[in-house]
Design a protein around this motif. Structure first.
Motif: not given
Length: 143
Positions: A50-54, A109, A112-114, A120
């Motif tokens: 689970e990373a970046g809310g996903q 990115r 995971f987004g961010g 980064q």
């Protein structure tokens, strides 16, 4: 590709550090975001992350160079990541754990987004440093 190298010195013999590093099922105890991990046939590992809310699932190919105390891994599929862990004895009761991570910032990115760019790189560095410190605590407490 960006490359990150970090290390941590742990207060355990090299054999204990090596054994702990190979227990993939315990990665959720010291790798941020890993919710479940298991070893699969053919030198593969499966990780639920689970990373970046996903939530994401990753497969990785793992290869050992036991005589050199080195383990290399590469994700298959999205978010191409390549890395390695190598262990060097400091003395009979202390070991240096060296982590190396190669990653494509754009792929990270997208997956995971961010942040982008320097922010980064700092985030990835903090995450790897934190995971190594968590590993140190995990292995020294003998869990």
């Amino acid at each position: 590709m960006s490359i990150l190298e970090e290390h941590v010195d742990v207060g355990v013999p090299i054999d204990k550090a090596w054994e702990s590093l190979h227990r993939v099922e315990n990665y959720p105890r010291f790798v941020e975001g890993v919710r479940d991990a298991r070893t699969e046939a053919g030198g593969r590992a499966h990780l639920d992350v689970e990373a970046g809310g996903q939530a994401r699932e990753f497969e990785a190919r793992v290869s050992d160079r036991s005589g050199e105390r080195a383990m290399e891994w590469r994700t298959t599929g999205a978010a191409e990541l390549t890395g390695s862990f190598s262990l060097q004895p400091i003395d009979k009761n202390h070991t240096r754990v060296q982590a190396r991570l190669e990653y494509d910032p754009d792929s990270i990115r997208e997956t995971f987004g961010g942040p982008k760019g320097f922010a980064q790189a700092n985030a990835v560095e903090r995450l790897v440093r934190s995971d190594l410190e968590q590993f140190k605590e995990y292995v020294e407490q003998g869990r």
